[in-house]
Motif scaffolding. Structure first.
Motif, PDB file in Angstrom:
ATOM      1  N   GLU A 128       0.871  -1.291  -0.119  1.00  0.00           N
ATOM      2  CA  GLU A 128       0.026   0.218  -0.133  1.00  0.00           C
ATOM      3  C   GLU A 128       0.831   1.273   0.078  1.00  0.00           C
ATOM      4  O   GLU A 128       0.545   2.190  -0.578  1.00  0.00           O
ATOM      5  CB  GLU A 128      -1.002   0.091   1.297  1.00  0.00           C
ATOM      6  N   PHE A 129       2.010   1.199   0.653  1.00  0.00           N
ATOM      7  CA  PHE A 129       3.018   2.211   0.920  1.00  0.00           C
ATOM      8  C   PHE A 129       4.105   2.440  -0.297  1.00  0.00           C
ATOM      9  O   PHE A 129       4.867   3.385  -0.245  1.00  0.00           O
ATOM     10  CB  PHE A 129       3.208   2.693   2.101  1.00  0.00           C
ATOM     11  N   GLY A 130       4.281   1.131  -0.672  1.00  0.00           N
ATOM     12  CA  GLY A 130       5.499   1.079  -1.637  1.00  0.00           C
ATOM     13  C   GLY A 130       6.690   1.114  -0.886  1.00  0.00           C
ATOM     14  O   GLY A 130       7.836   1.621  -1.199  1.00  0.00           O
ATOM     15  N   LEU A 131       6.769   0.755   0.363  1.00  0.00           N
ATOM     16  CA  LEU A 131       7.947   1.101   1.308  1.00  0.00           C
ATOM     17  C   LEU A 131       8.367  -0.170   2.121  1.00  0.00           C
ATOM     18  O   LEU A 131       7.504  -1.175   2.261  1.00  0.00           O
ATOM     19  CB  LEU A 131       7.390   2.023   2.238  1.00  0.00           C
ATOM     20  N   GLY A 132       9.692  -0.356   1.683  1.00  0.00           N
ATOM     21  CA  GLY A 132      10.219  -1.539   2.469  1.00  0.00           C
ATOM     22  C   GLY A 132      10.035  -1.738   4.213  1.00  0.00           C
ATOM     23  O   GLY A 132      10.277  -0.632   4.784  1.00  0.00           O
ATOM     24  N   LEU A 133       9.525  -2.547   4.603  1.00  0.00           N
ATOM     25  CA  LEU A 133       9.416  -2.856   6.104  1.00  0.00           C
ATOM     26  C   LEU A 133      10.059  -3.953   6.690  1.00  0.00           C
ATOM     27  O   LEU A 133      10.561  -4.991   5.837  1.00  0.00           O
ATOM     28  CB  LEU A 133       7.674  -2.989   6.376  1.00  0.00           C
ATOM     29  N   GLY A 134      10.222  -4.268   7.866  1.00  0.00           N
ATOM     30  CA  GLY A 134      10.976  -5.349   8.462  1.00  0.00           C
ATOM     31  C   GLY A 134      10.045  -5.996   9.667  1.00  0.00           C
ATOM     32  O   GLY A 134       9.381  -5.071  10.403  1.00  0.00           O
ATOM     33  N   MET A 135       9.839  -7.220   9.701  1.00  0.00           N
ATOM     34  CA  MET A 135       9.122  -7.714  10.803  1.00  0.00           C
ATOM     35  C   MET A 135      10.011  -9.088  11.440  1.00  0.00           C
ATOM     36  O   MET A 135      10.374  -9.720  10.677  1.00  0.00           O
ATOM     37  CB  MET A 135       7.690  -8.156  10.439  1.00  0.00           C
ATOM     38  N   HIS A 136       9.986  -9.057  12.707  1.00  0.00           N
ATOM     39  CA  HIS A 136      10.928  -9.984  13.396  1.00  0.00           C
ATOM     40  C   HIS A 136      10.337 -10.550  14.805  1.00  0.00           C
ATOM     41  O   HIS A 136       9.922  -9.911  15.437  1.00  0.00           O
ATOM     42  CB  HIS A 136      12.300  -9.431  13.697  1.00  0.00           C
ATOM     43  N   ASP A 137      10.351 -11.794  14.696  1.00  0.00           N
ATOM     44  CA  ASP A 137      10.136 -12.488  16.074  1.00  0.00           C
ATOM     45  C   ASP A 137      11.078 -11.955  17.181  1.00  0.00           C
ATOM     46  O   ASP A 137      12.116 -12.065  16.953  1.00  0.00           O
ATOM     47  CB  ASP A 137      10.223 -14.070  15.932  1.00  0.00           C
ATOM     48  N   THR A 138      10.684 -11.757  18.410  1.00  0.00           N
ATOM     49  CA  THR A 138      11.498 -11.148  19.265  1.00  0.00           C
ATOM     50  C   THR A 138      11.946 -12.000  20.225  1.00  0.00           C
ATOM     51  O   THR A 138      12.720 -11.453  21.067  1.00  0.00           O
ATOM     52  CB  THR A 138      10.510  -9.946  19.992  1.00  0.00           C
ATOM     53  N   ALA A 139      11.495 -13.248  20.361  1.00  0.00           N
ATOM     54  CA  ALA A 139      11.832 -14.284  21.479  1.00  0.00           C
ATOM     55  C   ALA A 139      13.075 -14.230  21.666  1.00  0.00           C
ATOM     56  O   ALA A 139      13.688 -14.300  22.789  1.00  0.00           O
ATOM     57  CB  ALA A 139      11.289 -15.429  21.029  1.00  0.00           C
ATOM     58  N   GLN A 140      14.175 -14.029  20.443  1.00  0.00           N
ATOM     59  CA  GLN A 140      15.476 -14.291  20.815  1.00  0.00           C
ATOM     60  C   GLN A 140      16.376 -12.894  20.884  1.00  0.00           C
ATOM     61  O   GLN A 140      17.571 -12.967  20.496  1.00  0.00           O
ATOM     62  CB  GLN A 140      16.215 -15.210  19.741  1.00  0.00           C
TER      63      GLN A 140
END
Length: 232
Positions: A109-121
């Motif tokens: 929708e925004f044409g923007l690179g994002l990052g998503m990461h599991d925080t457990a470690q």
């Protein structure tokens, strides 16, 4: 992930145009493979990509990402946000799970690179900086390590690179969101054409979509610290 953790922006990243990054820790996740609640949002972003692509591709946001890549020496490589949008335009949005689908919808929708990461470690501050060269990670959906080139933009903790831009342009597979994830870090690095309010709106839109399938989900925003202020 400790709520006291911050985002530290190194001077070399700031000079590249990373002036207003936003990150938030999203808790209360219930990750599952099916997400019919997002079908209408998927259809809408696919329609946007196929029928009105210029709204994204001709935007100042995408232009800022192209300039950032050119400054790193990658004028011949599409930035990851533009690449994501182009994939949606050509193939439709590939479904993974309810949380990753929400993240991918918003990135397109925004044409923007994002990052998503599991925080457990994860633990410690998130540092945004340019690579010295040799930092490595296993890119998302890959099986072998790739190394950053000197000058690539990246972020991570002191122990773990989480995202490398440029010729890799992917998150770390080691910290991907899976059905065992109950908390995730969402990062919007942005570029010189994205303001803090814009990048926060990207986070808010992602949380809004996640809450369609995880109504108990909440977001806590990380403080952002300029390296120059730490040194001072």
């Amino acid at each position: 992930m400790d709520s006291a953790n911050s985002i530290i922006v190194r001077e070399d990243a700031r000079e590249l145009g990373v002036t207003a990054p936003v990150g938030c820790v999203i808790s209360g996740l219930d990750v599952r493979s099916e997400a019919p609640e997002l079908d209408s949002d998927v259809a809408a972003v696919e329609s946007l990509a196929q029928e009105r692509p210029e709204e994204i591709l001709d935007s100042q946001i995408v232009d800022g990402s192209r300039k950032l890549y050119a400054e790193m020496g990658y004028s011949d490589i599409k930035p990851d946000g533009e690449m994501r949008f182009d994939l949606v335009r050509r193939r439709g949005l590939k479904r993974h799970n309810n949380v990753v689908d929400a993240y991918n919808i918003v990135g397109a929708e925004f044409g923007l690179g994002l990052g998503m990461h599991d925080t457990a470690q994860l633990g410690g501050d998130i540092v945004i900086e340019r690579a010295s060269g040799g930092e490595r990670l296993i890119p998302l959906f890959r099986e072998s390590y790739r190394s950053a080139n000197p000058g690539d933009l990246l972020y991570g903790t002191r122990r773990h690179p989480l995202w490398i831009s440029g010729q890799i342009g992917r998150d770390s597979d080691e910290f991907k969101v899976t059905e065992s994830t109950d908390e995730a870090l969402l990062m919007v690095v942005g570029n010189e054409n994205t303001t803090e309010s814009h990048n926060r709106a990207v986070c808010e839109r992602t949380v809004e979509l996640i809450q369609k399938t995880c109504p108990e989900a909440t977001a806590e925003y990380l403080d952002v610290v300029d390296e120059a202020l730490i040194i001072a």
